[in-house]
Design a protein around this motif. Sequence first.
Motif, PDB file in Angstrom:
ATOM      1  N   ILE A 199      -3.679 -23.409   2.771  1.00 23.64           N
ATOM      2  CA  ILE A 199      -2.427 -22.670   2.923  1.00 23.64           C
ATOM      3  C   ILE A 199      -2.539 -21.262   2.342  1.00 23.64           C
ATOM      4  O   ILE A 199      -1.832 -20.345   2.767  1.00 23.64           O
ATOM      5  CB  ILE A 199      -1.236 -23.444   2.314  1.00 23.64           C
ATOM      6  CG1 ILE A 199       0.086 -22.937   2.867  1.00 23.64           C
ATOM      7  CG2 ILE A 199      -1.240 -23.363   0.804  1.00 23.64           C
ATOM      8  CD1 ILE A 199       0.313 -23.209   4.330  1.00 23.64           C
ATOM      9  N   HIS A 200      -3.468 -21.076   1.422  1.00 24.91           N
ATOM     10  CA  HIS A 200      -3.665 -19.750   0.850  1.00 24.91           C
ATOM     11  C   HIS A 200      -4.164 -18.774   1.899  1.00 24.91           C
ATOM     12  O   HIS A 200      -3.902 -17.577   1.844  1.00 24.91           O
ATOM     13  CB  HIS A 200      -4.661 -19.828  -0.315  1.00 24.91           C
ATOM     14  CG  HIS A 200      -4.939 -18.517  -0.972  1.00 24.91           C
ATOM     15  ND1 HIS A 200      -3.977 -17.813  -1.674  1.00 24.91           N
ATOM     16  CD2 HIS A 200      -6.063 -17.760  -1.030  1.00 24.91           C
ATOM     17  CE1 HIS A 200      -4.501 -16.705  -2.138  1.00 24.91           C
ATOM     18  NE2 HIS A 200      -5.765 -16.641  -1.773  1.00 24.91           N
ATOM     19  N   TYR A 251     -13.274 -26.034   0.497  1.00 24.36           N
ATOM     20  CA  TYR A 251     -12.899 -26.084  -0.913  1.00 24.36           C
ATOM     21  C   TYR A 251     -13.704 -27.141  -1.651  1.00 24.36           C
ATOM     22  O   TYR A 251     -14.232 -26.899  -2.729  1.00 24.36           O
ATOM     23  CB  TYR A 251     -11.402 -26.349  -1.095  1.00 24.36           C
ATOM     24  CG  TYR A 251     -11.059 -26.622  -2.536  1.00 24.36           C
ATOM     25  CD1 TYR A 251     -10.852 -27.934  -2.998  1.00 24.36           C
ATOM     26  CD2 TYR A 251     -11.026 -25.594  -3.479  1.00 24.36           C
ATOM     27  CE1 TYR A 251     -10.593 -28.185  -4.328  1.00 24.36           C
ATOM     28  CE2 TYR A 251     -10.767 -25.843  -4.822  1.00 24.36           C
ATOM     29  CZ  TYR A 251     -10.560 -27.142  -5.231  1.00 24.36           C
ATOM     30  OH  TYR A 251     -10.321 -27.398  -6.558  1.00 24.36           O
ATOM     31  N   PRO A 290     -10.901 -21.951  -5.363  1.00 24.86           N
ATOM     32  CA  PRO A 290      -9.515 -22.109  -4.925  1.00 24.86           C
ATOM     33  C   PRO A 290      -9.105 -21.193  -3.775  1.00 24.86           C
ATOM     34  O   PRO A 290      -8.167 -21.510  -3.050  1.00 24.86           O
ATOM     35  CB  PRO A 290      -8.680 -21.781  -6.164  1.00 24.86           C
ATOM     36  CG  PRO A 290      -9.613 -21.547  -7.273  1.00 24.86           C
ATOM     37  CD  PRO A 290     -10.999 -21.616  -6.789  1.00 24.86           C
ATOM     38  N   LYS A 291      -9.812 -20.073  -3.571  1.00 25.61           N
ATOM     39  CA  LYS A 291      -9.381 -19.172  -2.507  1.00 25.61           C
ATOM     40  C   LYS A 291      -9.535 -19.801  -1.129  1.00 25.61           C
ATOM     41  O   LYS A 291      -8.978 -19.313  -0.159  1.00 25.61           O
ATOM     42  CB  LYS A 291     -10.135 -17.843  -2.562  1.00 25.61           C
ATOM     43  CG  LYS A 291     -11.572 -17.906  -2.082  1.00 25.61           C
ATOM     44  CD  LYS A 291     -12.229 -16.535  -2.186  1.00 25.61           C
ATOM     45  CE  LYS A 291     -13.638 -16.605  -1.625  1.00 25.61           C
ATOM     46  NZ  LYS A 291     -14.553 -15.676  -2.248  1.00 25.61           N
ATOM     47  N   ALA A 341      -6.154 -28.451  -0.229  1.00 27.93           N
ATOM     48  CA  ALA A 341      -7.496 -28.103  -0.699  1.00 27.93           C
ATOM     49  C   ALA A 341      -8.407 -29.326  -0.723  1.00 27.93           C
ATOM     50  O   ALA A 341      -9.590 -29.252  -0.398  1.00 27.93           O
ATOM     51  CB  ALA A 341      -7.416 -27.474  -2.091  1.00 27.93           C
ATOM     52  N   THR A 349      -8.372 -22.678  -0.399  1.00 30.56           N
ATOM     53  CA  THR A 349      -7.251 -23.587  -0.161  1.00 30.56           C
ATOM     54  C   THR A 349      -6.602 -23.221   1.163  1.00 30.56           C
ATOM     55  O   THR A 349      -6.213 -22.065   1.366  1.00 30.56           O
ATOM     56  CB  THR A 349      -6.211 -23.463  -1.285  1.00 30.56           C
ATOM     57  OG1 THR A 349      -6.859 -23.709  -2.531  1.00 30.56           O
ATOM     58  CG2 THR A 349      -5.077 -24.443  -1.102  1.00 30.56           C
ATOM     59  N   GLY A 372      -1.010 -27.894  -3.239  1.00 30.60           N
ATOM     60  CA  GLY A 372      -2.463 -27.769  -3.222  1.00 30.60           C
ATOM     61  C   GLY A 372      -3.224 -28.963  -2.702  1.00 30.60           C
ATOM     62  O   GLY A 372      -4.443 -29.003  -2.802  1.00 30.60           O
TER      63      GLY A 372
END
Lengths: 219, 360, 427
Positions: free
Chosen positions: C51-52, C40, C46-47, C34, C49, C31
């Motif tokens: 890599i997410h 972020y 968090p959505k 982020a 982030t 993480g």
Amino acid sequence: MNQQTLLEFVRGPGLQIAAVVFVLGMVYRLLQLLLLGRKKNLATPRGSALRGGLRTMWHRSIPSPGLTSRGYITVITGYVFHIGFMITLLFLSQHIELLSAVLKFEWPALPPGLITITTIVTIAAMVTLLVHRFTDPVKRLLSDYQDYLTWILTFLPLLTGFLLKQGIGLGYQQMLIVHIITLELLLIATPFTKLAHMLTTFSARWYNGAIAGYKGIKV
Amino acid sequence: MNQHDTLGERLAQQGISRRAFLKFCTAMASMMALPPGAATAIAEALIKAKRPSVIWLSFQECTGCTESLTRSHTPTLENLIFDMISLDYHHTLQAASGFGAEKSREDAMQEFFGKYLLVVDGAIPLHKDGVYSTIAGRTNLDLLQEASKGAAAIIAVGTCATFGGIPNAKPNPTGAVAVSDIIKDKPIVNISGCPPIPAVITGVLAHYLTFGALPELDDLGRPRSYYGETIHDRCYRRPFYDQGKFAKSFDDEGARNGWCLFELGCKGPTTHNSCATTKWNGKTSFPIESGHGCLGCSEPNFWDAGSFYTPLSAPTVDMTKVVAGAAVAGAGVAAALSVADRAKKRRAQQSHEKLTTKDL
Amino acid sequence: MSASLNRGVQAMIEQIDAPMATFFSACVHCGLCADACLFYTETQDPKYTPIHKLAPMRRVWQQEFTFWGRLLSKLGLSKPVTDTELSEWEPLIYDSCTLCGRCSLVCPVGNDIAYMVRKMREGMVAAGHAPQGLKDATRRSIEQGSPMGVTIVTLKAHIKHAEQETGLPVLLDREGSDYMLVLSSAEIADFSEIIPAVTRIFHQAGLSWTMASDGFEGTNSGIQIGSSDLAAELVGRIVKAAERLKVKYVISPECGHAYTALRWEGPNLIGRPYPFEVVHIIELLDQLRSTGRLRTEGLDNTRMTFHDPCQMVRRGGVIEQPRSLLHMIAPNFVEMPDAGMQNWCCGGGGGVSANSRADTLRHKVFDRKKAQLDAIKVDSIVTSCSNCRNMLEDGLEHNHMKLSVISLTDLIAEHLAEDDKQEAGKL
């Protein structure tokens, strides 16, 4: 099967199976990733992809500036864990006996009392990281069952090794069997989980550095 | 002299003083970790004990266990024990031989049926109907099965009788097994060791004579009072283990300093026996004190547990060739699968229809 | 085959190369990315982030290219990527990512996440999932030649005006020139003073230059929407014009993604190397400075700073040159915190500025730029990307901040040494 034959299995064929899965798996994984290849870059380079790749492979170990507090927790605890784990693994006499049997060369050990300390510190770091993974919203969103499974598989050898050395819990023979089994489970799981990052970190950093180095950018 | 008169009568005849006898009983009580008052109880019981019949059967053995028991420079307490029992049959120690010896055995077994103690050393071969070891034309298996019928209890002496020992080691061409692999319906005490410590045998016998029962046994049938701890837990070199001071080769500086022998293959941590406390040859020494690692001889399969000189934390099999082979195999798998990968990508490329503004 | 889920998945499969697969394999879910992403840090959601944002493509990689993934897939035990998921991920991939590349700097295992987002967009657009605003801009680029609908007519009008203002010729389609200048639509539409500015600079330097009437637009919406096919078409126009005019150099304008498209992706998009070299306008100005062909006089004492456009600096490699140029004329130049490689995005790159759905989010994340500026209290910001200029002006206005935003090229041109300045008015 009695305890003695179980001990001989885990020190013998069991270890071979685990080592085969680990080595075969890691070589396969790394090569398969590399063999996917990259299209040749037809743009005129400004710098050197080779030098860029080599540089980033080690330079990325220096933490990035400007992290937030949650970032620093991850970086600092992460380093404490990795360094502690490596010292515990590489510098306890008994482990050197195992590794030198495979690698065919030896190196000096550190006093066992010091290793006890690094084990405790590493365990503390692991617990901190687990708590952080549960409580930090970013990590919670990113985490899946694999993150927790690999945590357990990494934690168990540390814990059982500590108990074995300190004579806590099961008797020496039983705890030795358990400790070796936890190691074998960890080895077997590594190529198929994020634990493969022990090798792929370096190839990923290489690509990052190479892509930027081609453009003359130092990352 | 009646063979089966009481021990007290026998000792008096031999001129053993009561003081010496009480010293023996105290030593026995303390070795079995019994409370102080037990010494008197042992003494009183033993004095009145009628010497029971003991049949000693020797099978696939090297006679080392008997040697250990009987080897002595001066009359020892161990010898006293042989005065506590009536040893009615023993290949090495008996005077008789041939048919006469066998007849004595059969007579004793008949007379004391259900009451005699059966002591066994050596393993029992099973292949080819047990023909690999016979006495007076009868297989060991046959002799054991017959003798155990009338035995009050069986004492398996030595690792061969308790776990199979040398004959049982790979490839075990005679199909050798332990006593407890054959006899399932009698109480068995396993006194393992190659050989066992003599005091352990005498202690078990004394316990039986005193309490009429066998001592508490561990999960491998060994008396817990002698086999309850590991050599490692009582080893005088343990502080060096804890400090990480190890001898790296025989007669190096560490070895001469008396450092821990873990790296020279000592199996102390996984071996249960009293060598570190009771020691050998009248408390003279034990292997580690003499500079050699423990072989683990009182544990099952100790001959097949990898080299005596491979440390417990090291593998017992070759790893380097196996690992090298795995690396090559991994490369092969990667090459094969990458063919599939590239084919998949090629198919995707071939099915690629150029994106146009109509697709937006 | 029209845009469809299958087309999208196949496009993703095409895009998975050794770096992509290695990045997916190496990610340890730490993480840290982020912390580097302004979407972020300014929303704490968090959505966003980085890599997410790649989650659907990660599943495609797993199911198509890994041992266990293939096995579970064949046994019917894995969840294939659905159209709904791609639709859910569309705002994450397009509204909350400008391809700025800060995440790629920070990832401890070395993932180039911006590279990954760029590739995932290939799958998204093939599956029909891209923001309407960006789709429209791309359509206009292909069909009309410019995302903003700017045509050669507009350009010619500005050229005429520039010639009058400077008294110098601006030649179109001059074969055999050394340099061919490309512009961005935003410059032609909003900041056309760039044309007289470069005219004067090139005159002082004695540069032989031209512009192509069929290859003057550098903005590449194809890159932004993530379609190599469309991006190749757009960059191909410039290449064709440059080859027709037999120039030695093509100048990439003050535009971030134009540089990425032309300098770095271009030859790979069209499948062959260029017979000419590409140089960023700022690179060129600095070369002229260092060879004495660009001479300035006078100083601008305004307290000013430089906003590093992401595609020029962190992703492009033109880092020191703006500073060398500013040091000639700006004694009160100050760097903002995190300047240079670590600079924070204006929030509008990578197609976000063409996507009105993202406006609210973009305004929110401008807080980061605001914080950088508040720390140094300057009166003006100099930059070298016309999109950044628009985004900065918009953000400053939204926050009621009174700073002026200036183009570096314009600023240099204003201070050209006397013998080369014409009378007719300053800008």
